[in-house]
Design an enzyme around this catalytic site. Sequence first.
Site, PDB file in Angstrom:
ATOM      1  N   CYS A  93       0.817  -1.221   0.000  1.00  0.00           N
ATOM      2  CA  CYS A  93       0.000   0.000   0.000  1.00  0.00           C
ATOM      3  C   CYS A  93       0.851   1.272   0.000  1.00  0.00           C
ATOM      4  O   CYS A  93       1.523   1.556  -0.987  1.00  0.00           O
ATOM      5  CB  CYS A  93      -0.967  -0.054   1.188  1.00  0.00           C
ATOM      6  N   ARG A 127     -12.129   6.228  -2.899  1.00  0.00           N
ATOM      7  CA  ARG A 127     -11.157   5.194  -2.548  1.00  0.00           C
ATOM      8  C   ARG A 127     -11.601   3.854  -3.090  1.00  0.00           C
ATOM      9  O   ARG A 127     -12.792   3.586  -3.224  1.00  0.00           O
ATOM     10  CB  ARG A 127     -11.015   5.105  -1.031  1.00  0.00           C
ATOM     11  N   HIS A 193      -3.565  -5.872   1.476  1.00  0.00           N
ATOM     12  CA  HIS A 193      -3.257  -6.152   2.869  1.00  0.00           C
ATOM     13  C   HIS A 193      -4.311  -7.134   3.364  1.00  0.00           C
ATOM     14  O   HIS A 193      -4.887  -7.842   2.580  1.00  0.00           O
ATOM     15  CB  HIS A 193      -3.142  -4.860   3.690  1.00  0.00           C
TER      16      HIS A 193
END
Lengths: 228, 470
Positions: A93, A127, A193
Site C-alpha cells: 500500500c 477510494r 493487505h
Amino acid sequence: MELRISHLYPDLLNIYADRGNIITLVRRCRWRGIAVRVEGFGLGEEPDWHAYDFFYISGGQDREQNLVCRDLAAKGAGLVEAVQAGAVLLAICGGYQLLGEYYRDAGGGELEGVGLFSAHTIAGEGRFIGNEVIETEFTGAPLRIAGFENHGGRTWLGEDTRPLGRVIRGHGNNGEDGGEGAVRGNAVGTYLHGPLLPKNTAFTDELIRRALAHAGADTELAPLDDAI
Amino acid sequence: MSRIHDRKPVMAAKIATARLVAAASARTGHGGTTLPGRLVLRLDGEISSRLCRRLEQGVVFVSATNGKTTTCSMMALILERDGKSIIRNREGANLASGVATALLKEARLSTAYEAQLGLFEVDEAALPEVAKNCQSRALMLMNLFRDQLDRYGELETIAERWQRMLMRMPAAMKTILNADDPLVADLAVGRGGGVVFFGIEDQGAFSPIQAAADSKFCRHCGAAYDYQGVFMGHLGHYRCPDCGHRRPRPHVLARNITSEGMQGTTFELVAGEEAVAVKLSLPGLYNVYNALAAAAACRVLDVGLETIAAGLADFSAAFGRQERLQVEGHPVVLMLVKNPTGFNEVLRTLLEEPGEKQLMLALNDAIADGRDISWIWDVDLEPAAAMVSRAVVSGTRAEEMAMRLKYAGLSPGRLEIHRDLAAALSAALSRLEPGETLYVLPTYTAMLALRRVISRQFATDGRLEDLVWS
C-alpha cells in the site's frame, strides 16, 4: 544461518495490521526450524542494507507517510542497491507508493519516491475499498491470492514493469488496466493487505525461499500443515 | 397564513408522524430506534436542533471510539439518582436518525419536554452533523483509536472534523476532553476557558506500549512524543521533546487504582479539592476511563461528587460490555470487542484472572463490524494464547480468527470452528466444567445475533427485552 528481516518504519507505517505479515514470516520460518531475526528501523536510522535478506515496508496515515517520504528519500539508494543484489522486498500500500517514482496529490503537489519501481501514483477521486483477488505467476505457476485493498491513489506502471498479477475481483493498481502491484526481481509492491501473508501461504513460502537463496541457505522448505 | 404561524402545527404533525411510525415498527419488531427519526429527518433536517431547544437543561453529546455506551449508561444512572429526568438514545442508534428518534419519541405535541436533559451518544463520524445546530450545553470527546479504517478513514481526519465542529460551537458550551489522549486533548485549542479535562494520574497503572498504538507523534511539530508511560493504546502521560506540547493537567482525575480482576476496580476520584473513593464492579482500566468521563460530565452538570460515586458503585454493565448471564446453567460473560485497543483491554482483564479460560470468539465482517477484518492482527493475542484452555471460534469470518489464534501460538488441537453462532455456543458450553465460566468475545453484529440466539434457543436468566432491542 539466520534469516534477517528489516522492518522499515514499524512505528509509522503499520496502519492495516500489516504486522500480521511479519508474524507470519517469523512463524513459518520457526515452525521449520529456520532461525529468523527481525529488526525495525525508524526515522533518521540507517540500516546496514547488505546485512538483510528481506525488507518489509507497509502503509501509514498521511502524516506519517509524509514523514517517512522525506526520510526515505535520503536513504533509498541503499535499499535499491540491496534489492539489486537479490534481497527480497515486500512493500504494501503506502510503502508501495513511496517506492515508486512519485506520488501526485489531489492539489497537484508531488512527493518524490525512491524510484525502486518504475511506477507513479496519482490521487484519485474516491477510494478503492474491498476484498480483492488476483492471479499471479510469481511462484512459477498460476496462483490466486486474496486480500483487502483500501487506497485512494491510482498507480500506473512503466512499460518495462510487470504487475504482480491480474485482478480477478476488486480494483488493483488503478481500476482500469486490470493490473495489481508491481514486481522487480525479488521486490514486490502491492495494495493487498488483510494481511496478505497468513492468507496466502504459497506466496509467502515463495518469498521465504527467495530470501533463503539470498542468504545462501538451503531453499527446500519443509511442508507445513496449513489446515485450521 | 404566515409561515411563522404555521410552524407549531407542522411540528406537531411531524411528532405525530414519528409516533405512528414508532408504533408500527414496534409491532413489526424492526427499526423502532431509528426509522421514525429517519423519516422525519427527510421532512425536516433540523428537527433535532428544534426539539433540543425544548429541553429545559439542554443536551449533552458524548463521542469516542471506545466507551460511549458504558459512559452514557453510567451518566444516566448518576443523573437519575440526582433527580434529573433525561432523554437518551440507545446504543446502536447513534447516528442522526437515532438521536432524532429518541427526541421525537418523548416529545409532546406543542410544549416543552417533561424530561429536563438530553444525553446522546453519537458515532464519531456522525457527530459534526448531529451536533451542528443543537446549542448543546456540553460536549464530551473521550478518545480516538483506530477503528474500521474502511468506514471512518484515518484518525487525523476525524480529529480535524471535530476541530472544525468545535470552532463553530457557542462559547457557552462546555467541552469535556480526555487529557491522556493527545489527539483529543489538543482539541481544546481555541475553546477558551470552557474546557474540562479528565485523566488518570496513577503512574502505577502504566502498561507496555501495544502494537496498535496510534498518535505517537506530536500534532504540532511531528516529533515523537516522549511518553512517561501509557495506560492503553496511546493514552498516557506524553510530552513533545521538540516543541514542548504536553498533556494538560486534568481537572477530574483518578488515582490509587487497584484492580480486582473481573470483580472490578477501586480508585480515588478527585475533582478540585474534593476526593471520594469509588468502587466499580466493572473490570479494566478502560472502565476507569469510562467512569472518569462520566464523573467529569456530571460535574459539569453540577452533580455532587458523593452522588457520582454512589451511582458508579451501583452500575453493573451496559449491553454486552462485561455483561454476566447464566446460559444453560453456566456463567457466561459477554465482552464486546470492536477494535484493537478495546480487544487488548478485554484480554488484559482476562489475563489478570488466574487459570486457563474457555473462550468463544465470534468475528463478523458486516458493515457495522468493519468489512476489513485485518484489525485482528493488530490485537496482542500472543500472551492470551497461553491462557486459553479451549477456544471456539464463530461468525462469518471464523476461519480468519482461527488462523490469527494459530499464529498467536494456540495449538490447533485447542481450536474448534463453527461459523454458526448457535452451534458454536452449544459446543463451547458443552466443554465447561460445572461452575466454569465461558468468556464470549463477539464483534458488534455477532453480539446482536448471539443475543437473539441465546434468547430463542437457550435457557437463560437474561430477560428477552434486555437481550434483544428492537
